[in-house]
Design an enzyme around this catalytic site. Structure first.
Site, PDB file in Angstrom:
ATOM      1  N   HIS A   1       0.862  -1.189   0.000  1.00 19.93           N
ATOM      2  CA  HIS A   1       0.000   0.000   0.000  1.00 19.93           C
ATOM      3  C   HIS A   1       0.896   1.236   0.000  1.00 19.93           C
ATOM      4  CE1 HIS A   1      -3.727  -2.248   0.634  1.00 19.93           C
ATOM      5  NE2 HIS A   1      -3.009  -3.030   1.414  1.00 19.93           N
TER       6      HIS A   1
ATOM      7  N   ARG B   1      -0.176   4.225  -0.769  1.00 16.14           N
ATOM      8  CA  ARG B   1      -1.035   5.314  -0.262  1.00 16.14           C
ATOM      9  C   ARG B   1      -1.076   6.541  -1.163  1.00 16.14           C
ATOM     10  NH1 ARG B   1      -3.685   1.888   2.867  1.00 16.14           N
ATOM     11  NH2 ARG B   1      -2.759   1.458   4.887  1.00 16.14           N
TER      12      ARG B   1
ATOM     13  N   ASN C   1      -6.316   0.397  -3.566  1.00 16.94           N
ATOM     14  CA  ASN C   1      -7.267   1.078  -2.669  1.00 16.94           C
ATOM     15  C   ASN C   1      -6.756   2.455  -2.271  1.00 16.94           C
ATOM     16  OD1 ASN C   1      -5.224  -0.023  -1.081  1.00 16.94           O
ATOM     17  ND2 ASN C   1      -6.557  -0.312   0.692  1.00 16.94           N
TER      18      ASN C   1
ATOM     19  N   ASP D   1      -8.655  -5.199  -3.054  1.00 14.65           N
ATOM     20  CA  ASP D   1      -8.032  -5.359  -1.733  1.00 14.65           C
ATOM     21  C   ASP D   1      -8.451  -4.279  -0.736  1.00 14.65           C
ATOM     22  OD1 ASP D   1      -6.235  -6.582   0.154  1.00 14.65           O
ATOM     23  OD2 ASP D   1      -5.017  -4.793  -0.095  1.00 14.65           O
TER      24      ASP D   1
ATOM     25  N   HIS E   1      -9.200 -10.459  -1.546  1.00 17.54           N
ATOM     26  CA  HIS E   1      -9.101 -10.136  -0.116  1.00 17.54           C
ATOM     27  C   HIS E   1     -10.214 -10.946   0.538  1.00 17.54           C
ATOM     28  CE1 HIS E   1      -8.905  -7.211   3.372  1.00 17.54           C
ATOM     29  NE2 HIS E   1     -10.182  -7.522   3.451  1.00 17.54           N
TER      30      HIS E   1
ATOM     31  N   ASP F   1       1.753  -6.959   2.586  1.00 21.61           N
ATOM     32  CA  ASP F   1       0.586  -6.154   2.980  1.00 21.61           C
ATOM     33  C   ASP F   1       1.042  -4.927   3.776  1.00 21.61           C
ATOM     34  OD1 ASP F   1      -1.964  -5.220   3.177  1.00 21.61           O
ATOM     35  OD2 ASP F   1      -2.710  -6.824   4.475  1.00 21.61           O
TER      36      ASP F   1
ATOM     37  N   HIS G   1       0.039   3.550   8.471  1.00 19.40           N
ATOM     38  CA  HIS G   1      -0.908   4.486   9.070  1.00 19.40           C
ATOM     39  C   HIS G   1      -0.125   5.428   9.992  1.00 19.40           C
ATOM     40  CE1 HIS G   1      -4.457   2.473   7.580  1.00 19.40           C
ATOM     41  NE2 HIS G   1      -4.006   1.317   8.028  1.00 19.40           N
TER      42      HIS G   1
ATOM     43  N   GLY H   1      -3.851  -2.598   9.774  1.00 17.75           N
ATOM     44  CA  GLY H   1      -2.650  -2.612   8.943  1.00 17.75           C
ATOM     45  C   GLY H   1      -1.377  -2.396   9.708  1.00 17.75           C
TER      46      GLY H   1
END
Lengths: 304, 425
Positions: free
Chosen positions: B60, B62, B92, B150, B177, B303, B307, B322
């Site tokens: 991810h 982001r 995502n 996902d 997912h 994965d 955050h 996460g």
């Protein structure tokens, strides 16, 4: 004792000590001037992040009876509505000079996080479905005063165990005090895996009813949408409610407890709720004394 | 003269593990052998493995949309520090990678940063809302080969079947997912820990029901199907049985699911242990380790899910799911599983490269092979204490690990070198 986050880690002597202190404070509360100067100059902050009237008032009454000052936080009128985080909120109140925080929060583990963030003594006033340790103390105190002891009693806790912080606190406290605890509920209201819980389980109230010394009824959380975990309130009353008929089958010295607020006609029939052997109002009175004992031990201790 | 020599490492090739030098020029391996001549740059690889650079099919980044957590630049730095030479960006983002302009943007950002290959996965459904197909052909033309919603399962059976049919026709991979939303609304694994804590649990069947259903659809459509972040022992059984029947199925496991179980949440309820799918039981962890060793689970995927501190510094139930993991994934896998050299590079590099069709990655060292390589010392023990990511939500920070990336080479360029000799990008 530095914090009171749950009952799992309280041993027999800690529980007995708190209950003994609570008995002393019950006597204080019956005096003409129901107040002692034990915590004069100390400040207790009640941080209730989810709506509660009785528990907050009980803690504030306990703090004032010990001559502590109180700071009262409610989410509705606070900067939480402006997006302030829990961490910033509690650190702000701590910076105002709180000596202890009572924390109620919908999230499991929130009081432990508050203790970590503030370094203050913290009393868990109820975190999600996790723990509500002062409720267990007042329940044990109520049983002890009604029956002389908790030791050896058969206590049935009936209802929504899965979502109940009261049940989680009571099971461990009652068992540590020597009671035989049975959880009674349909499987959809029981926790999935009871590994490590010092209790038995039954899905048949009528089968165990006649053996119980204490019937502890949990509130059916109708606002959680009971219909998704049991068919209807009517059927719940029929299978797990304490009806007059079931009450009549209890032993003559069996007592009934309920943490309140009651749903009359759901988990308890009105006539039963009003019977002298239903100790709901004693629980409320004892709650003030139990919370005095906790505040006293956390803030005053032996040297106060 | 050679551009770069990786000197004296145990080189993991197609057929052997042997101590040789690797000579690199013009972005590819030009010589393998003892005592190669001098090069402009040399890396001492003694005691370390030299193999194909790691490939992460589940990152991810982001960006676009949540750059306060991570961006392509910070994810790239973390990735090369972790020995990766290619990462697959999950769709995502905000907006989701459900159309070609967003996919091209992410890939271009990766090229601008210039540390490693960043490729984009595409969403299966528009906006990842699960109601209509994303622009699958446009995404395909933009180079997307792996499709996933996902963060959410494609829960609707009819939508899943349609997506398998459409993506199967193009030869792409549909990655699931696998968490049923109606069973997956909890905060942690449903078991004795969640029962004790009063947290709503996510049962293992939230995962297995989706995988079991999907495998029936895969048998019907023949589309390549990939199970993301397997966490339940029951899923391992389903995958093993599907492979026995010859279905085109692959699966990934994360380092954290190979390391931790649900008891990590007990006590502090620290949100650093909150992720989806959740940490499950010790028996699940053991089954995942065995399945990776046996090849039932094909690959490791991080994965990597950054955050910010303020998002994780909240009560457990309120925290986002996460953990980050690019920098110490290889070390965590090495610590948890002690795979042999060949299985390790299969899981970390070759299998994930094959999944997404990255022909320049995941190739064992040989003359003429693109120089996308990692130097990994499987014996050194260290404690991660800082991160290149913008976020630090990792349970591995402060925890001893065995195995460390010494250097990472992308297109013949040293992009990470703990000896301090990395080329400027």
């Amino acid at each position: 004792m530095r914090t009171l986050l749950g009952t799992e880690d309280l041993d027999r002597s800690a529980l007995d000590g708190l209950l003994d202190d609570a008995e002393t404070f019950l006597e204080v509360l019956e005096r003409p001037i129901p107040k002692v100067p034990a915590l004069r100059g100390r400040t207790v902050a009640t941080m209730f992040f989810e709506p509660s009237t009785r528990t907050r008032l009980s803690f504030e009454r306990a703090a004032k009876a010990l001559s502590a000052d109180t700071l009262s936080f409610s989410p509705g009128t606070s900067s939480l509505s402006k997006g302030e985080s829990l961490k910033d909120t509690v650190q702000t109140i701590a910076a105002m000079g709180a000596d202890l925080m009572v924390v109620r929060h919908r999230a499991v583990g929130a009081p432990a996080r508050v203790a970590e963030w503030t370094g203050l003594p913290v009393v868990n006033g109820g975190d999600g479905a996790h723990q509500h340790p002062t409720q267990a103390l007042l329940d044990a105190l109520t049983i002890r005063r009604a029956r002389g002891t908790v030791e050896g009693l058969r206590i049935g806790i009936v209802g929504d165990i899965a979502h109940s912080r009261v049940a989680r606190s009571d099971v461990f406290a009652f068992a540590t005090l020597g009671a035989e605890v049975t959880l009674i509920a349909p499987r959809t209201l029981l926790p999935v895996d009871l590994t490590g819980w010092p209790c038995d389980v039954s899905t048949d109230l009528d089968a165990v009813l006649g053996d119980l010394d204490v019937v502890y009824l949990l509130r059916v959380q109708t606002e959680r949408g009971g219909a998704s975990v049991f068919p209807s309130l009517r059927e719940y009353l029929r299978r797990f409610g304490l009806t007059r008929e079931r009450f009549a089958r209890l032993r003559p010295d069996t007592v009934v407890l309920h943490p309140g607020p009651m749903n009359r006609g759901v988990e308890i029939e009105a006539a039963v709720a009003d019977d002298p052997r239903a100790l709901v109002l004693d629980q409320v009175t004892n709650g003030v004394a139990a919370r005095m004992a906790v505040l006293f031990q956390l803030l005053g201790g032996a040297d106060a | 003269m050679l551009d770069l020599v990786l000197r004296g490492g145990r080189v993991v090739t197609d057929s052997s593990v042997a101590v040789v030098d690797v000579g690199i020029a013009g972005g590819e391996i030009v010589a393998l052998g003892g005592h190669l001549g001098e090069a402009a740059t040399e890396i001492d690889c003694s005691g370390a493995l030299v193999g194909p650079g790691f490939v992460d099919v589940h990152t991810h980044v982001r960006e676009p949309g949540q750059e306060w957590k991570e961006d392509v630049a910070s994810a790239s730095r973390a990735a090369v520090a972790g020995g990766y030479t290619a990462i697959v960006a999950m769709p995502n983002t905000d907006p989701a990678i459900d159309s070609s302009p967003i996919a091209r943007f992410v890939v271009e950002r990766g090229s601008e940063v210039g540390l490693l290959d960043v490729v984009a996965a595409g969403a299966i459904t528009a906006g990842r809302h699960g109601t209509r197909l994303a622009h699958l052909d446009d995404l395909w033309d933009a180079g997307v080969r792996l499709f996933t919603d996902d963060g959410d399962a494609v829960a609707d059976a009819a939508m899943m079947r349609r997506a398998l049919e459409y993506i199967g026709d193009r030869g792409g991979v549909l990655a699931q997912h696998a968490v049923d939303p109606s069973l997956g609304a909890g905060a942690m694994h449903e078991g004795w820990v969640s029962s004790r804590l009063g947290l709503t649990g996510i049962p293992a069947v939230a995962e297995t029901t989706i995988v079991a259903r999907d495998l029936l659809l895969v048998a019907e459509t023949g589309c390549r199907y990939h199970v993301q972040h397997v966490a339940a022992a029951g899923t391992v059984e389903l995958i093993a049985s599907a492979k026995d029947r010859g279905l085109p199925v692959t699966a990934e496991v994360t380092p954290h699911h190979l390391t931790f179980d649900h008891t990590a949440v007990l006590g502090t309820t620290d949100p650093v242990y909150k992720m989806m799918p959740p940490l499950r039981e010790p028996d699940d962890v053991a089954a995942l380790r065995d399945a990776l060793r046996a090849g039932v689970l094909d690959m490791v995927a991080t994965d990597h899910a950054p955050h910010a501190d303020h998002e994780k510094d909240v009560p457990f139930e309120e925290a986002p799911n996460g953990v980050t993991g690019l920098e110490w994934a290889a070390a965590a896998v090495n610590t948890a599983t002690a795979l042999d050299e060949r299985s390790f590079f299969e899981a970390m590099s070759a299998a994930p490269a094959r999944l997404v069709g990255l022909t320049d990655h995941g190739r064992y060292p040989a003359v003429g092979v693109p120089a996308n390589l990692v130097v990994f010392d499987p014996t050194v023990t260290w404690v991660p204490s800082e991160t290149m990511s913008r976020s630090q939500n990792s349970p591995y920070l402060g925890r001893p690990l065995t195995g460390a990336v010494r250097a990472t080479v992308v297109d013949g360029r040293v992009v990470w070198d703990t000896g301090g000799g990395a080329d400027a990008p």
